[in-house]
Motif scaffolding. Structure first.
Motif, PDB file in Angstrom:
ATOM      1  N   PHE A   1       0.837  -1.205   0.000  1.00 46.86           N
ATOM      2  CA  PHE A   1       0.000   0.000   0.000  1.00 46.86           C
ATOM      3  C   PHE A   1       0.867   1.249   0.000  1.00 46.86           C
ATOM      4  CE2 PHE A   1      -3.531   2.698   0.931  1.00 46.86           C
ATOM      5  CZ  PHE A   1      -3.087   3.622   1.871  1.00 46.86           C
ATOM      6  N   VAL A   2       0.481   2.222  -0.837  1.00 47.37           N
ATOM      7  CA  VAL A   2       1.216   3.479  -0.900  1.00 47.37           C
ATOM      8  C   VAL A   2       0.354   4.639  -0.391  1.00 47.37           C
ATOM      9  CG1 VAL A   2       2.345   5.140  -2.415  1.00 47.37           C
ATOM     10  CG2 VAL A   2       2.639   2.682  -2.824  1.00 47.37           C
ATOM     11  N   ALA A   3      -0.836   4.782  -0.964  1.00 45.67           N
ATOM     12  CA  ALA A   3      -1.694   5.913  -0.593  1.00 45.67           C
ATOM     13  C   ALA A   3      -3.123   5.640  -1.031  1.00 45.67           C
ATOM     14  CB  ALA A   3      -1.191   7.207  -1.219  1.00 45.67           C
ATOM     15  N   SER A   4      -4.073   6.337  -0.386  1.00 45.97           N
ATOM     16  CA  SER A   4      -5.471   6.210  -0.779  1.00 45.97           C
ATOM     17  C   SER A   4      -6.187   7.535  -0.580  1.00 45.97           C
ATOM     18  CB  SER A   4      -6.166   5.112   0.017  1.00 45.97           C
ATOM     19  OG  SER A   4      -6.246   5.458   1.386  1.00 45.97           O
ATOM     20  N   ILE A   5      -7.292   7.692  -1.299  1.00 45.83           N
ATOM     21  CA  ILE A   5      -8.097   8.906  -1.197  1.00 45.83           C
ATOM     22  C   ILE A   5      -9.557   8.522  -1.401  1.00 45.83           C
ATOM     23  CG2 ILE A   5      -7.759   9.419  -3.659  1.00 45.83           C
ATOM     24  CD1 ILE A   5      -7.735  12.422  -2.851  1.00 45.83           C
ATOM     25  N   ASN A   6     -10.431   9.057  -0.539  1.00 43.90           N
ATOM     26  CA  ASN A   6     -11.842   8.711  -0.689  1.00 43.90           C
ATOM     27  C   ASN A   6     -12.486   9.576  -1.767  1.00 43.90           C
ATOM     28  OD1 ASN A   6     -12.086  11.149   0.760  1.00 43.90           O
ATOM     29  ND2 ASN A   6     -14.012  10.458   1.692  1.00 43.90           N
ATOM     30  N   TRP A   7     -13.792   9.388  -1.969  1.00 40.12           N
ATOM     31  CA  TRP A   7     -14.450   9.976  -3.131  1.00 40.12           C
ATOM     32  C   TRP A   7     -14.420  11.494  -3.131  1.00 40.12           C
ATOM     33  CZ3 TRP A   7     -18.750  13.163  -2.930  1.00 40.12           C
ATOM     34  CH2 TRP A   7     -19.345  13.289  -1.674  1.00 40.12           C
ATOM     35  N   ASN A   8     -14.461  12.133  -1.957  1.00 43.05           N
ATOM     36  CA  ASN A   8     -14.490  13.601  -1.937  1.00 43.05           C
ATOM     37  C   ASN A   8     -13.148  14.206  -1.565  1.00 43.05           C
ATOM     38  OD1 ASN A   8     -14.309  13.154   0.800  1.00 43.05           O
ATOM     39  ND2 ASN A   8     -16.305  13.997   1.313  1.00 43.05           N
ATOM     40  N   GLY A   9     -12.124  13.359  -1.435  1.00 41.88           N
ATOM     41  CA  GLY A   9     -10.785  13.863  -1.167  1.00 41.88           C
ATOM     42  C   GLY A   9     -10.506  14.269   0.258  1.00 41.88           C
ATOM     43  N   ARG A  10     -11.450  13.998   1.163  1.00 45.36           N
ATOM     44  CA  ARG A  10     -11.273  14.443   2.544  1.00 45.36           C
ATOM     45  C   ARG A  10     -10.641  13.395   3.441  1.00 45.36           C
ATOM     46  NH1 ARG A  10     -17.179  17.448   3.319  1.00 45.36           N
ATOM     47  NH2 ARG A  10     -16.844  19.064   1.734  1.00 45.36           N
ATOM     48  N   ASP A  11     -10.593  12.177   2.995  1.00 44.83           N
ATOM     49  CA  ASP A  11     -10.023  11.095   3.785  1.00 44.83           C
ATOM     50  C   ASP A  11      -8.849  10.517   2.998  1.00 44.83           C
ATOM     51  OD1 ASP A  11     -11.301   8.002   5.293  1.00 44.83           O
ATOM     52  OD2 ASP A  11      -9.425   9.093   5.521  1.00 44.83           O
ATOM     53  N   ILE A  12      -7.640  10.869   3.422  1.00 39.85           N
ATOM     54  CA  ILE A  12      -6.423  10.480   2.715  1.00 39.85           C
ATOM     55  C   ILE A  12      -5.507   9.729   3.669  1.00 39.85           C
ATOM     56  CG2 ILE A  12      -4.315  11.382   1.677  1.00 39.85           C
ATOM     57  CD1 ILE A  12      -5.971  13.634   0.473  1.00 39.85           C
ATOM     58  N   SER A  13      -4.893   8.676   3.160  1.00 41.68           N
ATOM     59  CA  SER A  13      -3.945   7.898   3.957  1.00 41.68           C
ATOM     60  C   SER A  13      -2.676   7.643   3.154  1.00 41.68           C
ATOM     61  CB  SER A  13      -4.555   6.557   4.375  1.00 41.68           C
ATOM     62  OG  SER A  13      -5.661   6.736   5.221  1.00 41.68           O
ATOM     63  N   TYR A  14      -1.565   7.549   3.866  1.00 36.43           N
ATOM     64  CA  TYR A  14      -0.271   7.257   3.247  1.00 36.43           C
ATOM     65  C   TYR A  14       0.451   6.181   4.029  1.00 36.43           C
ATOM     66  CZ  TYR A  14      -0.822  11.750   0.825  1.00 36.43           C
ATOM     67  OH  TYR A  14      -1.280  12.795   0.050  1.00 36.43           O
ATOM     68  N   ALA A  15       1.257   5.414   3.317  1.00 33.31           N
ATOM     69  CA  ALA A  15       2.204   4.535   3.992  1.00 33.31           C
ATOM     70  C   ALA A  15       3.244   5.411   4.687  1.00 33.31           C
ATOM     71  CB  ALA A  15       2.882   3.627   2.975  1.00 33.31           C
ATOM     72  N   ASP A  16       3.743   4.946   5.820  1.00 30.83           N
ATOM     73  CA  ASP A  16       4.725   5.736   6.568  1.00 30.83           C
ATOM     74  C   ASP A  16       5.943   6.077   5.713  1.00 30.83           C
ATOM     75  OD1 ASP A  16       4.191   4.077   9.785  1.00 30.83           O
ATOM     76  OD2 ASP A  16       3.136   5.742   8.815  1.00 30.83           O
ATOM     77  N   SER A  17       6.315   5.175   4.834  1.00 31.48           N
ATOM     78  CA  SER A  17       7.532   5.353   4.046  1.00 31.48           C
ATOM     79  C   SER A  17       7.444   6.498   3.028  1.00 31.48           C
ATOM     80  CB  SER A  17       7.866   4.058   3.307  1.00 31.48           C
ATOM     81  OG  SER A  17       6.825   3.712   2.411  1.00 31.48           O
ATOM     82  N   VAL A  18       6.219   6.956   2.719  1.00 27.96           N
ATOM     83  CA  VAL A  18       6.082   8.007   1.706  1.00 27.96           C
ATOM     84  C   VAL A  18       5.523   9.307   2.271  1.00 27.96           C
ATOM     85  CG1 VAL A  18       5.718   6.222  -0.035  1.00 27.96           C
ATOM     86  CG2 VAL A  18       3.743   7.418   0.921  1.00 27.96           C
TER      87      VAL A  18
ATOM     88  N   PRO B   1      15.570   5.068  -4.004  1.00 29.74           N
ATOM     89  CA  PRO B   1      15.657   3.769  -4.683  1.00 29.74           C
ATOM     90  C   PRO B   1      14.602   2.776  -4.191  1.00 29.74           C
ATOM     91  CG  PRO B   1      17.842   4.560  -4.187  1.00 29.74           C
ATOM     92  CD  PRO B   1      16.897   5.521  -3.527  1.00 29.74           C
ATOM     93  N   GLU B   2      14.234   2.852  -2.931  1.00 26.66           N
ATOM     94  CA  GLU B   2      13.233   1.917  -2.407  1.00 26.66           C
ATOM     95  C   GLU B   2      11.820   2.215  -2.891  1.00 26.66           C
ATOM     96  OE1 GLU B   2      15.479   3.683  -0.673  1.00 26.66           O
ATOM     97  OE2 GLU B   2      14.628   4.434   1.226  1.00 26.66           O
ATOM     98  N   ASP B   3      11.640   3.313  -3.618  1.00 25.90           N
ATOM     99  CA  ASP B   3      10.347   3.602  -4.231  1.00 25.90           C
ATOM    100  C   ASP B   3      10.181   2.865  -5.561  1.00 25.90           C
ATOM    101  OD1 ASP B   3      10.796   7.021  -3.215  1.00 25.90           O
ATOM    102  OD2 ASP B   3       9.592   5.474  -2.214  1.00 25.90           O
ATOM    103  N   THR B   4      11.217   2.225  -6.003  1.00 34.18           N
ATOM    104  CA  THR B   4      11.181   1.503  -7.273  1.00 34.18           C
ATOM    105  C   THR B   4      10.143   0.395  -7.261  1.00 34.18           C
ATOM    106  OG1 THR B   4      13.482   1.987  -7.806  1.00 34.18           O
ATOM    107  CG2 THR B   4      12.528   0.017  -8.808  1.00 34.18           C
ATOM    108  N   GLY B   5       9.422   0.251  -8.372  1.00 30.63           N
ATOM    109  CA  GLY B   5       8.445  -0.812  -8.501  1.00 30.63           C
ATOM    110  C   GLY B   5       7.403  -0.477  -9.547  1.00 30.63           C
ATOM    111  N   VAL B   6       6.476  -1.390  -9.729  1.00 25.77           N
ATOM    112  CA  VAL B   6       5.327  -1.134 -10.594  1.00 25.77           C
ATOM    113  C   VAL B   6       4.222  -0.567  -9.721  1.00 25.77           C
ATOM    114  CG1 VAL B   6       3.618  -2.126 -12.129  1.00 25.77           C
ATOM    115  CG2 VAL B   6       5.958  -3.000 -12.156  1.00 25.77           C
ATOM    116  N   TYR B   7       3.693   0.565 -10.123  1.00 24.16           N
ATOM    117  CA  TYR B   7       2.643   1.239  -9.369  1.00 24.16           C
ATOM    118  C   TYR B   7       1.282   0.961 -10.021  1.00 24.16           C
ATOM    119  CZ  TYR B   7       5.940   3.716  -6.430  1.00 24.16           C
ATOM    120  OH  TYR B   7       6.917   4.014  -5.494  1.00 24.16           O
ATOM    121  N   TYR B   8       0.351   0.520  -9.187  1.00 19.20           N
ATOM    122  CA  TYR B   8      -0.988   0.192  -9.634  1.00 19.20           C
ATOM    123  C   TYR B   8      -1.996   1.141  -9.000  1.00 19.20           C
ATOM    124  CZ  TYR B   8       1.065  -4.293 -10.992  1.00 19.20           C
ATOM    125  OH  TYR B   8       1.834  -5.276 -11.555  1.00 19.20           O
TER     126      TYR B   8
END
Length: 122
Positions: A45-62, A86-93
């Motif tokens: 998991f990297v980040a998420s955002i709800n439908w109206n943009g008011r509820d946002i979450s991030y992984a601690d690393s980012v 470098p640890e951000d490297t990967g395929v982002y979905y």
């Protein structure tokens, strides 16, 4: 056609920035998010955002480096990635949250597309 289509990946040096985009076919009120995967490892998991943009979450690393946003008029979400490491490297979905379990559990998300490759290397 896939419901979600990612773009904006690339190869950059540490400290650089990238902006990922995710275009959706349909308008939806699903919470949307970004996951990262490297070969041989589970999706993270990297980040998420709800439908109206008011509820946002991030992984601690980012936290403090990445910003997730959405434009419902364009049916799109974005991930601004600054000070890449470098640890951000990967395929982002880009994915929809289709179940009610924890944000960090990839099993709670659906509509996985092809992803976009991000490589951070000197």
């Amino acid at each position: 056609q896939a419901p979600l289509r990612e773009s904006g990946g690339g190869s950059v040096q540490p400290g650089a920035s990238l902006r990922l985009s995710c275009d959706a076919i349909d308008q939806t009120t699903y919470t949307k998010g970004w996951f990262r995967q490297v070969p041989g490892k589970e999706r993270v998991f990297v980040a998420s955002i709800n439908w109206n943009g008011r509820d946002i979450s991030y992984a601690d690393s980012v936290k403090g480096r990445f910003t997730i946003s959405r434009d419902n008029a364009k049916k799109a979400i974005y991930l601004q990635m600054n000070n890449l490491k470098p640890e951000d490297t990967g395929v982002y979905y880009c994915v929809y949250k289709t179940r009610v379990g924890p944000l960090q559990a990839s099993s709670e998300w659906g509509y996985w597309g092809q992803g976009t490759q991000v490589t951070v290397s000197s």
